[in-house]
Design a protein around this motif. Structure first.
Motif, mmCIF file in Angstrom:
data_model
loop_
_atom_site.group_PDB
_atom_site.id
_atom_site.type_symbol
_atom_site.label_atom_id
_atom_site.label_comp_id
_atom_site.label_asym_id
_atom_site.label_seq_id
_atom_site.Cartn_x
_atom_site.Cartn_y
_atom_site.Cartn_z
ATOM 1 N N LEU A 295 44.152 -24.964 72.156
ATOM 2 C CA LEU A 295 44.040 -23.465 72.096
ATOM 3 C C LEU A 295 44.222 -23.107 70.474
ATOM 4 C CD1 LEU A 295 46.119 -22.484 74.970
ATOM 5 C CD2 LEU A 295 43.594 -22.051 74.882
ATOM 6 N N ARG B 104 41.464 -20.835 77.177
ATOM 7 C CA ARG B 104 41.123 -20.183 76.063
ATOM 8 C C ARG B 104 40.137 -18.741 76.653
ATOM 9 N NH1 ARG B 104 36.089 -23.473 74.039
ATOM 10 N NH2 ARG B 104 35.332 -22.098 75.802
ATOM 11 N N ASP B 105 39.587 -19.101 77.596
ATOM 12 C CA ASP B 105 38.476 -18.091 77.902
ATOM 13 C C ASP B 105 39.266 -16.889 78.972
ATOM 14 O OD1 ASP B 105 36.558 -19.102 76.612
ATOM 15 O OD2 ASP B 105 35.808 -20.163 78.133
ATOM 16 N N HIS C 80 41.511 -22.122 68.370
ATOM 17 C CA HIS C 80 40.943 -20.719 68.297
ATOM 18 C C HIS C 80 41.883 -19.904 68.028
ATOM 19 C CE1 HIS C 80 37.611 -22.792 70.355
ATOM 20 N NE2 HIS C 80 38.525 -23.363 71.171
ATOM 21 N N GLU C 81 43.155 -19.943 68.311
ATOM 22 C CA GLU C 81 44.248 -18.835 68.177
ATOM 23 C C GLU C 81 45.588 -19.602 67.531
ATOM 24 O OE1 GLU C 81 46.084 -15.201 67.692
ATOM 25 O OE2 GLU C 81 43.829 -15.537 68.488
ATOM 26 N N VAL D 284 41.796 -26.491 78.482
ATOM 27 C CA VAL D 284 41.828 -25.776 77.374
ATOM 28 C C VAL D 284 40.667 -24.850 77.430
ATOM 29 C CG1 VAL D 284 41.303 -25.801 74.706
ATOM 30 C CG2 VAL D 284 42.562 -27.533 75.543
ATOM 31 N N ASN E 13 32.179 -15.717 78.233
ATOM 32 C CA ASN E 13 33.024 -16.089 77.225
ATOM 33 C C ASN E 13 32.135 -16.495 76.020
ATOM 34 O OD1 ASN E 13 31.295 -18.378 77.756
ATOM 35 N ND2 ASN E 13 32.864 -19.784 78.596
#
Length: 262
Positions: free
Chosen positions: A102, A55-56, A105-106, A51, A233
């Motif tokens: 994920l 994510r980054d 965060h989104e 993850v 990040n």
């Protein structure tokens, strides 16, 4: 033909033939697919690190890139495989917390449960869904197959046991969620988490080791010195300038990180 980009993220290891088999599965369907390796060095079964890397990384790619993530300790069980739209990106992953992590965060715009076996490779292996389901589905999508053809929409996906930061008095507690190639210790503490701290006058502790202050970059401290900084990040990193902090200090994934005012 669309020829969209397909990325691969796995815990297979850099010397594994499994990566080549996934690429072969893609190219057998769309020989003009553009395949990018994000990493194959996720530690085995470490979903949280998968993850963190996704994510980054994925949001730097062009719109409609298809990201295949295979960190899959439950392969062969009845766990679903999902296709999720996150912003302008598409992610194919087992429903084991990768999509759910994920989503923190989104939040996904759309999620499909991949069930259309006409898009799978046959015969199907019970132990390699990355090659036989995820890679072929990505290849078909890259060639223009509509997303809704993979299976029905769903609103269900597994919420991961994702490490969250927490306040404890004046301190902020997090943990090490990723150790990069250089031995830098990347935490789940974001820059936004630290707005109430004086970066020049704080202390970070991990496994009885201490860093003083948060600086701009590695080279502002002498070689061999401990350095705390926000990496590319925007998460707090604990490092040793020109050294390997994880190896030198014996710090491991999951170790608690405490940020406190001095």
């Amino acid at each position: 033909m669309f020829h969209r980009v397909i990325t691969l993220t796995t815990d297979f290891g850099t010397d594994s033939p499994y990566v080549a088999q996934m690429k072969a599965s893609i190219l057998a369907i769309n020989v003009e697919a553009r395949i990018v390796d994000i990493t194959h060095a996720i530690p085995a079964q470490q979903i949280s690190q998968g993850v963190a890397v996704l994510r980054d990384t994925i949001f730097y790619f062009p719109p409609d890139t298809i990201h295949v993530a295979v960190v899959d300790p439950g392969v062969g069980t009845n766990r679903p495989i999902l296709l999720a739209q996150l912003g302008s990106q598409w992610v194919i992953a087992p429903d084991n917390g990768l999509i759910g992590g994920l989503a923190i965060h989104e939040p996904p715009r759309t999620v499909y449960s991949i069930s259309n076996q006409d898009l799978w490779r046959q015969p199907l292996s019970n132990t390699f869904h990355g090659r036989d389901i995820m890679a072929p589905v990505a290849a078909h999508l890259s060639g223009g197959v509509p997303h809704e053809n993979v299976g029905p929409k769903t609103t269900n996906y597994k919420t991961p046991d994702w490490p969250m930061t927490e306040r404890q008095g004046a301190s902020l507690l997090g943990e090490v969620v990723w150790i990069d190639h250089f031995g830098n210790l990347i935490t789940n503490i974001s820059r936004n988490d630290c707005t109430t701290f004086n970066h020049e006058n704080c202390t970070i502790c991990c496994r009885n080791q201490e860093w003083t202050g948060i600086v701009a970059t590695y080279g502002v401290r002498p070689m061999g010195s401990r350095v705390a900084l926000f990496g590319s990040n925007n998460h707090l990193e604990l490092a040793i300038s020109c050294g390997n902090a994880a190896r030198a200090l014996g710090i491991k994934l999951g170790d608690t990180v405490t940020l406190s005012p001095r």
